[in-house]
Design a protein around this motif. Structure first.
Motif, mmCIF file in Angstrom:
data_model
loop_
_atom_site.group_PDB
_atom_site.id
_atom_site.type_symbol
_atom_site.label_atom_id
_atom_site.label_comp_id
_atom_site.label_asym_id
_atom_site.label_seq_id
_atom_site.Cartn_x
_atom_site.Cartn_y
_atom_site.Cartn_z
ATOM 1 N N ARG A 40 0.817 -1.203 0.000
ATOM 2 C CA ARG A 40 0.000 0.000 0.000
ATOM 3 C C ARG A 40 0.864 1.271 0.000
ATOM 4 O O ARG A 40 2.096 1.187 0.049
ATOM 5 N N ASP A 42 0.897 3.563 2.330
ATOM 6 C CA ASP A 42 1.221 4.051 3.669
ATOM 7 C C ASP A 42 1.247 2.877 4.629
ATOM 8 O O ASP A 42 0.753 1.780 4.336
ATOM 9 N N GLY A 44 0.431 0.958 8.399
ATOM 10 C CA GLY A 44 -0.736 0.841 9.268
ATOM 11 C C GLY A 44 -1.589 -0.381 9.014
ATOM 12 O O GLY A 44 -2.359 -0.786 9.886
ATOM 13 N N TRP A 47 -5.301 -0.357 9.973
ATOM 14 C CA TRP A 47 -5.607 0.983 10.486
ATOM 15 C C TRP A 47 -5.371 2.072 9.461
ATOM 16 O O TRP A 47 -5.608 3.248 9.719
ATOM 17 N N ASP A 48 -4.894 1.694 8.284
ATOM 18 C CA ASP A 48 -4.839 2.618 7.156
ATOM 19 C C ASP A 48 -5.902 2.265 6.124
ATOM 20 O O ASP A 48 -6.464 3.148 5.473
ATOM 21 N N ARG A 51 -11.721 2.781 6.605
ATOM 22 C CA ARG A 51 -12.056 4.189 6.797
ATOM 23 C C ARG A 51 -13.538 4.380 7.133
ATOM 24 O O ARG A 51 -14.050 5.483 7.022
ATOM 25 N N PRO A 81 -7.717 6.510 13.515
ATOM 26 C CA PRO A 81 -6.684 7.530 13.350
ATOM 27 C C PRO A 81 -5.709 7.603 14.529
ATOM 28 O O PRO A 81 -4.510 7.858 14.334
ATOM 29 N N LYS A 84 -3.303 4.713 14.117
ATOM 30 C CA LYS A 84 -2.371 5.021 13.031
ATOM 31 C C LYS A 84 -1.308 6.008 13.511
ATOM 32 O O LYS A 84 -0.106 5.848 13.215
ATOM 33 N N MET A 88 2.756 5.479 13.594
ATOM 34 C CA MET A 88 3.686 6.400 12.934
ATOM 35 C C MET A 88 4.709 6.951 13.921
ATOM 36 O O MET A 88 5.893 7.101 13.591
#
Length: 486
Positions: A40, A42, A44, A47-48, A51, A81, A84, A88
């Motif tokens: 992907r 990003d 996560g 958790w990415d 949505r 979020p 995530k 990060m």
């Protein structure tokens, strides 16, 4: 094709498991080289990807988070979020971000016993460029869900419905459901999350279920967290709360398994206190199976029950006869009018991310392999995988597997060993890899590996027993064959 990039460990997937594995390798402090390949854009993972409204964990973050990285909020079940952001922050803190290759989809992996190396093929999703990596070990952190496609049953008349039919795994960013009538098909963790979240602005939300699920309210915040941080400091408070919650999870699970009648009565009593007087609890919240025979759904602050009590949401238990132009017709003849239908009907499984493996030129049939310590598979050299708990926080198990993996690397370095492969007795009785009644497991059980009838070939679901085996137990197991390339 470019020349192969060589590393000690190649991690597949930059979700919570892959990031955890990378941090453990960094914390090991032995200069282990690694790369994370993520298909992907990003990090996560779950958790990415997801949505949908209200997306959150169904395990408390003090145990779902890492043991080495304190969860600084007092919120127990965190939203997507926030999780995530936690991930990060973790990759930056441990310098893992510079090891991640985004938009790299692994297509296959070939093992050579002559060189004691994996040769991993990948494709750049953005350019189509073919790449190859060379690794001593593969650590598969893909989980077992198929992330490009959720499960939706065949519904008669689906094409007749005039509004949108949405699966939570592919939630449209521009969907406006304010003032709309919404029917959510399903009763699992995703459904009980969606109902109160959408009920805030929708005209009304109906959760349509074929079979009830056990739903238990949990506190939104841990009242001990801020007090213990002031008293003990951040790290000690984290360890204390984490162990408290681990023990609570285990006791609840054991109570449900040993005393299912009493557990059912307790959950029913709690539900009755949060629902309107005279509500038909036995119709909508009394499953035909015992507590924790399938995963129990947690709702923070009882938000699902609050939405029902306030009249913003309702539950209907029945079977679907057909979709109509304006909603869903049930087997009892009732029609649920809807502007939007959400099919929260589960996920599909995809073992090892669907990546084909070869060992010395022979294709690997995953369903013929047996799990070793829940971390490796019989007959596959230098290959580790991360599968977490289903009746507790996923990452509790994954963290222990990562610790054991690092101990295994230490052992092989000390003895100057190159190859490690689990060898199983072909006459050992085996059983399904996941002894879990959930529909998504039962639909795909034939595609998964097997497990044995005793340790170390049996999958462990008891955290305290796994601590003894994975954190403190021997690494040089007689079921492992070690060798050196000459």
């Amino acid at each position: 094709m470019q020349s192969a990039e060589a590393v000690d460990v190649l991690i597949i997937g930059a979700g919570i498991s892959g990031i955890g594995a990378a941090c453990h390798l960094t914390r090991r402090g032995k200069g282990t080289s690694f790369v994370i390949l993520e298909s992907r854009d990003d990090l996560g993972g779950t958790w990415d990807l997801f949505r949908y409204p209200g997306i959150r964990s169904d395990s408390d973050l003090f145990t779902f988070g890492y043991d080495f990285k304190p969860w600084d909020s007092s919120r127990c079940l965190a939203d997507g979020p926030s999780i995530k952001a936690y991930l990060m922050e973790t990759v930056r803190e441990y310098g893992v971000d510079r090891h991640i290759r985004f938009r790299h989809r692994v297509t296959g992996a070939r093992w050579s016993s002559k060189t004691a190396r994996w040769y991993v093929s990948a494709v750049r999703q953005d350019t189509g460029e073919a790449l190859e990596f060379e690794a001593k070990w593969i650590f598969s952190a893909t989980g077992y869900y198929r992330y490009d496609e959720g499960f939706t049953p065949e519904f008669k008349g689906r094409e007749r419905f005039q509004g949108p039919v949405i699966h939570p795994q592919r939630w449209p960013e521009d969907l406006d459901y304010s003032g709309k009538r919404v029917v959510i098909v399903g009763s699992g963790a995703t459904a009980v999350t969606l109902v109160p979240a959408m009920a805030e602005t929708a005209a009304h939300v109906v959760m349509l279920q074929r079979t009830p699920t056990y739903v238990l309210p949990v506190p939104e915040h841990d009242p001990w967290a801020p007090r213990l941080r002031r008293l003990l400091g951040r790290d000690r408070a984290h360890r204390f709360i984490r162990h408290k919650n681990i023990l609570r999870q285990r006791l609840l699970y054991q109570f449900c398994q040993r005393f299912p009648g009493a557990a059912r009565a307790f959950i029913r009593y709690v539900n009755s206190r949060m629902l309107p007087p005279g509500y038909p609890i036995d119709v909508h919240f009394n499953p035909p199976y015992g507590p924790w025979d399938q995963r129990l759904c947690a709702v923070p602050g009882g938000d699902l029950f609050r939405a029902i009590k306030e009249g913003k949401a309702s539950v209907v238990t029945n079977h679907i006869r057909t979709f109509t132009e304006t909603g869903i017709e049930l087997e009892n003849g009732e029609v649920l009018e809807a502007d939007i239908i959400v099919t929260a009907t589960g996920l599909n499984l995809l073992p090892l991310g669907g990546i084909g493996l070869e060992v010395d030129g022979e294709p690997v049939r995953i369903q013929e392999r047996v799990s070793f310590k829940g971390m490796m598979l019989s007959g596959i050299p230098n290959y580790a995988l991360a599968i977490g708990y289903t009746a507790s926080s996923w990452t509790l198990k994954v963290g222990l597997l990562c610790e054991h993996f690092c101990r295994l690397l230490d052992h092989m370095d000390a003895k100057k060993l190159d190859i490690c492969v689990p060898q199983v007795d072909p006459d050992m009785p085996t059983r399904p890899f996941l002894d879990f009644g959930a529909g998504y497991v039962q639909r795909s059980i034939a595609t998964l590996p097997r497990q044995g009838d005793q340790a170390p070939w049996a999958m462990g679901w008891n955290y305290f027993a796994d601590v003894k085996m994975l954190r403190k137990g021997v690494v040089d197991d007689p079921n492992l064959k070690f060798s050196t390339v000459r």
